[in-house]
Scaffold this active site. Structure first.
Site, PDB file in Angstrom:
ATOM      1  N   LYS A 429       0.812  -1.258  -0.075  1.00 22.73           N
ATOM      2  CA  LYS A 429       0.114   0.031  -0.055  1.00 22.73           C
ATOM      3  C   LYS A 429       0.965   1.297  -0.090  1.00 22.73           C
ATOM      4  CE  LYS A 429      -4.062  -1.809   0.015  1.00 22.73           C
ATOM      5  NZ  LYS A 429      -5.124  -1.608  -0.912  1.00 22.73           N
ATOM      6  N   ASP A 504      -5.149 -11.275  24.757  1.00 23.07           N
ATOM      7  CA  ASP A 504      -4.421 -10.472  24.332  1.00 23.07           C
ATOM      8  C   ASP A 504      -3.665  -9.633  25.195  1.00 23.07           C
ATOM      9  OD1 ASP A 504      -3.408  -8.253  22.823  1.00 23.07           O
ATOM     10  OD2 ASP A 504      -4.978  -7.823  21.405  1.00 23.07           O
ATOM     11  N   ASN A 506      -1.483  -7.216  25.099  1.00 22.01           N
ATOM     12  CA  ASN A 506      -0.678  -6.303  24.917  1.00 22.01           C
ATOM     13  C   ASN A 506      -0.669  -5.056  25.775  1.00 22.01           C
ATOM     14  OD1 ASN A 506       0.527  -3.907  23.500  1.00 22.01           O
ATOM     15  ND2 ASN A 506      -0.592  -4.284  21.231  1.00 22.01           N
ATOM     16  N   HIS A 509      -3.212  -1.776  26.152  1.00 24.68           N
ATOM     17  CA  HIS A 509      -4.403  -1.945  26.539  1.00 24.68           C
ATOM     18  C   HIS A 509      -4.573  -1.653  28.185  1.00 24.68           C
ATOM     19  CE1 HIS A 509      -5.503  -2.744  22.796  1.00 24.68           C
ATOM     20  NE2 HIS A 509      -4.779  -3.791  22.523  1.00 24.68           N
ATOM     21  N   ILE A 524      -6.217   2.085  25.330  1.00 20.99           N
ATOM     22  CA  ILE A 524      -7.163   1.685  24.645  1.00 20.99           C
ATOM     23  C   ILE A 524      -7.831   0.476  24.806  1.00 20.99           C
ATOM     24  CG2 ILE A 524      -6.475   3.850  22.931  1.00 20.99           C
ATOM     25  CD1 ILE A 524      -5.655   1.432  21.222  1.00 20.99           C
ATOM     26  N   GLY A 527      -9.691  -3.626  19.766  1.00 19.28           N
ATOM     27  CA  GLY A 527     -10.618  -3.469  18.622  1.00 19.28           C
ATOM     28  C   GLY A 527     -11.624  -4.871  18.677  1.00 19.28           C
TER      29      GLY A 527
END
Ligand code: NAI
Length: 731
Positions: A429, A504, A506, A509, A524, A527
């Site tokens: 991309k 998860d 990570n 978070h 955050i 998702g």
């Protein structure tokens, strides 16, 4: 809903003697604010002065029972305006920078005075007034500021070089004030209004001046200045009762510099189409977004350097596109009802809703596993990408862009599952690389679900790969009508802390300093947590929480959600497809877009029968032929082959047919579906590739090495395929 009131607030509107400013002043006065009506009372070019304009508006406000005070100073003396507010009302809460004049000239004829006067009133005036109010707002931890820009500034306008420059200068000023004021609850937004006034009557036909009323602009200004409004640093066009928000868009661009080579204008020329191509454009929202790209380019060009220095390194030789078809190590995932329940809590289920109990209590007669739990056994494959040769992925640059999940059976509430992940495609991309990772998850030999992760690796593009993939499951925009149903659910402050326990880990978070490094104000939400919320909203709204109705889901992750915010899932029903869009209710920001859930029709019982039925496949013919052959010479084949073969025929990335060829016992057998015992070897192949192999268009070995034919089990037995498949080329 309660009305928006401004009782106790002190509002300064500059240039409020007429036009838009007068309208703002009246509206604030009507809703309880004490208003400083400032106006120099000059002519439209900035000449003369008079107190009449401001006095007239003050009288109007008072006549309607409001509080107002006139001020006749020029905005260039900003301190005086703020002092007037403090003297009369003791504070200053809202500043509307609205005063303005025009001195239109074609650029060549613009005099120093034309330039300077415009800048002094618009830009310097707004600076002087706002700076005088700033410390007071900081101290009281509240402030709302409006800058008045113009379409002439945003787009340019003939004869308004001086004015355009000052008006866009105001936007730059507002952008920085929004950042500096944020932590003091001082919000600064910019409007570009269009309304009939004495400024526009020289350029617009009288009818239009009459119709574009200033009262169609004031409501936006009032909302932006209310304590409930959290908007900050935004730009709006407003007029005729319409309001739209503007933002920057940036093409993916192209790096035209290479290690140890001079950057040349010719390279710029040759890459011009790509530099200017807005396909897959990004929308940088802040200076971090902007700078990050450059840092990534620097580090990528630097890495190119090292690859060159060490020509034997694997990464130096391989192109990321070569990773297509590579499989990751098989993953095993064992879980109990505890994981199932923890996941349900992680995506916001609660005993407050009695219908949730079947997801939270293992003793419930209908204890069920949420369909979106299907991502959990597969998710660690994303991290496994860093070990795929050729991809050379830096995990700190990995963004989870999209997710597709399809279930072939309701998920068990406990068990051991195996997941097999394969790189389905790699896309270039420009500013980054997209890796499509597909993961098939099995319980024993039974395919339970299929995941397609679409991950974006920032800064890893530019390797000359293709830009799109036919394998990607596409997002679909919702219908163009208000949603058919909306469910709002507030996430808890600890939502991410809870969700991460589903695997998860990570630190983004949970760890504030880690989140800050990533440019976030606090940790955050995952998702995939919002994804879980949205899916269960659909399940509740349209499937009566019946997990067997759930077929698949696709989402694009657009923006982060902060734990504690409310998720608003908007749903549109179109047959068995439920389009969804998920927003943060407090900000209105879209977090999941182009999303949808496909449900099985109420009467559709295919779920319990395994993979969904598909129309006739090309490969069906071949298996029919093999069956005939086994009937004729089965015993002979059993002698030659002595093995059980499993087949999974896929279409659009999902398994749509399973076959078992049993050439181990008796006279052999072929049947649809999976083998009850253990197959010796299982092949996974797309329907069309299967036909190419059968018809001799692709060599099976080549299909295997390019990842088109996947083999599990005793790979040596593949050689015996020839015995089974030969002579079908005529089909
Ligand atoms: P307006 O001419 O009716 O209002 C501007 C007011 O500012 C006047 O009452 C004038 O006396 C006052 N003023 C001028 N210089 C001043 C100074 N140094 N100190 C204090 N007051 C001063 O014009 P309108 O249309 O209501 O414009 C309001 C603002 O909106 C302006 O900043 C203008 O540039 C902007 N704008 C208006 C558009 C429109 O379609 N009306 C389009 C784009 C921007």
């Amino acid at each position: 809903m309660k009305s928006l009131m401004f009782d106790g607030r002190v509002v300064l509107v500059t240039g409020a003697g007429g036009g838009l400013g007068r309208e703002y002043a009246l509206a604030f006065g009507e809703r309880g604010a004490a208003v400083i009506v400032n106006d120099l009372g000059g002519d439209i070019k900035g000449g003369g002065r008079s107190s009449a304009a401001a006095d007239g508006v003050v009288e109007e406000i008072r006549a309607r029972g409001g509080k107002a005070l006139a001020n006749y100073d020029s905005v260039e003396d900003g301190e005086k305006l703020i002092q007037a507010a403090l003297d009369a009302f003791g504070r200053i809460d809202v500043v509307i920078n609205n005063a303005g004049i025009l001195r239109d000239r074609s650029f060549g004829r613009t005099s120093d005075l034309d330039w300077d006067l415009i800048h002094r009133v618009h830009l310097r005036g707004a600076f002087q007034v706002t700076r005088a109010a700033w410390e007071h707002m900081k101290k009281q931890k509240f402030g709302r500021i409006i800058m008045t820009s113009s379409a002439a500034g945003i787009y340019g306008n003939f004869g308004q070089a001086n004015y355009s420059a000052a008006k866009l200068g105001l936007l730059g000023l507002a952008n920085t004030l929004a950042i500096e004021g944020q932590k003091y609850n001082i919000h600064c937004n910019t409007i570009a209004p269009t309304a009939g006034s004495r400024l526009t009557q020289t350029v617009m036909p009288p009818d239009l001046v009459e119709s574009l009323k200033a009262e169609y602009v004031a409501p936006l200004v009032l909302w932006l200045c209310h304590g409930d409004c959290q908007e900050n640093g935004a730009l709006f066009e407003v007029g005729a009762g319409w309001i739209g928000k503007l933002r920057w868009e940036r093409s993916l661009g192209r790096t035209v510099r290479h290690n140890n080579h001079n950057m040349t204008p010719e390279a710029v020329r040759d890459a011009w189409n790509e530099i200017c191509d807005f396909t897959d454009a990004t929308k940088p929202a802040n200076i971090q977004d902007s700078l990050q790209t450059l840092v990534e380019v620097l580090s990528r060009v630097d890495t190119e350097d090292r690859i060159k220095v060490n020509p034997t390194s694997a990464a130096g030789r391989m192109n990321p596109s070569d990773a297509v078809g590579r499989s990751l190590a098989e993953m095993s995932f064992t879980y109990t009802h505890m994981n199932t329940i923890l996941y349900a809590l992680g995506v916001g289920m609660s005993t407050k809703d009695p219908h949730h109990l079947k997801f939270l209590y293992e003793g419930h007669e209908d204890f069920s596993c949420l369909p979106t739990f299907g991502v959990i056994p597969a998710q660690s494959s994303m991290m496994g990408l860093s070990s795929v040769p050729g991809l050379d992925i830096n995990l700190t640059r990995l963004l989870h862009g999209e997710q597709h999940l399809e279930l072939f059976k309701p998920l068990p509430t406990s068990g051991t599952l195996t997941s097999k992940a394969t790189v389905a495609d790699v896309l270039d991309k420009g500013s980054g690389m997209i890796v499509l990772l597909e993961v098939h998850t099995y319980s024993g030999h039974e395919l339970l679900c299929y995941n397609q992760f679409s991950v974006f690796i920032v800064g890893a593009g530019g390797f000359g790969g293709k830009r799109t993939s036919e394998k990607a499951v596409a997002t679909v925009p919702p219908p163009n009508r208000p949603p058919d149903a909306v469910i709002v659910d507030q996430t808890s402050k600890d939502q991410a802390a809870l969700y991460r326990l589903s695997g998860d880990w990570n630190p983004l978070h949970i760890d504030p300093s880690f989140a800050a490094m990533g440019g976030f104000k606090s940790p955050i939400l995952h998702g995939l947590c919002s994804f879980g919320f949205a899916a269960r909203h659909v399940l509740k709204q349209y499937a009566d929480n019946d997990v067997s109705r759930f077929k698949s889901i696709k989402v694009r992750f657009v923006k982060p959600v902060y734990p504690g915010q409310s998720l608003q899932t908007e749903m549109w029903k179109e047959g068995n497809r439920i389009h969804i869009q998920c927003k943060v209710k407090e900000t209105g920001g879209v977090v999941l877009s182009g999303a949808y859930v496909d449900l099985h029709a109420v009467t559709d019982s295919s779920v319990s029968r395994g993979p969904p039925e598909t129309d006739e496949l090309q490969s069906d013919l071949v298996f029919a032929e093999i069956r005939r052959r086994i009937r004729d010479v089965g015993a002979e084949l059993v002698k030659k082959v002595n093995a059980v073969f499993g087949w999974e025929i896929t279409k659009d990335g999902s398994t749509v047919r399973q076959w078992t060829i049993d050439l181990k016992s008796g006279g052999g057998d072929l049947h649809r579906g999976e083998y009850k015992g253990k197959t010796d070897v299982t092949f996974t192949v797309a329907d069309d590739v299967f036909m190419d192999v059968v018809q001799g268009k692709i060599d099976p070995q080549k299909a295997f090495f390019s990842g088109k034919l996947k083999v599990r089990g005793n790979i040596m037995l593949s050689q015996k395929l020839e015995v089974i498949l030969k002579d079908y080329a005529k089909l």
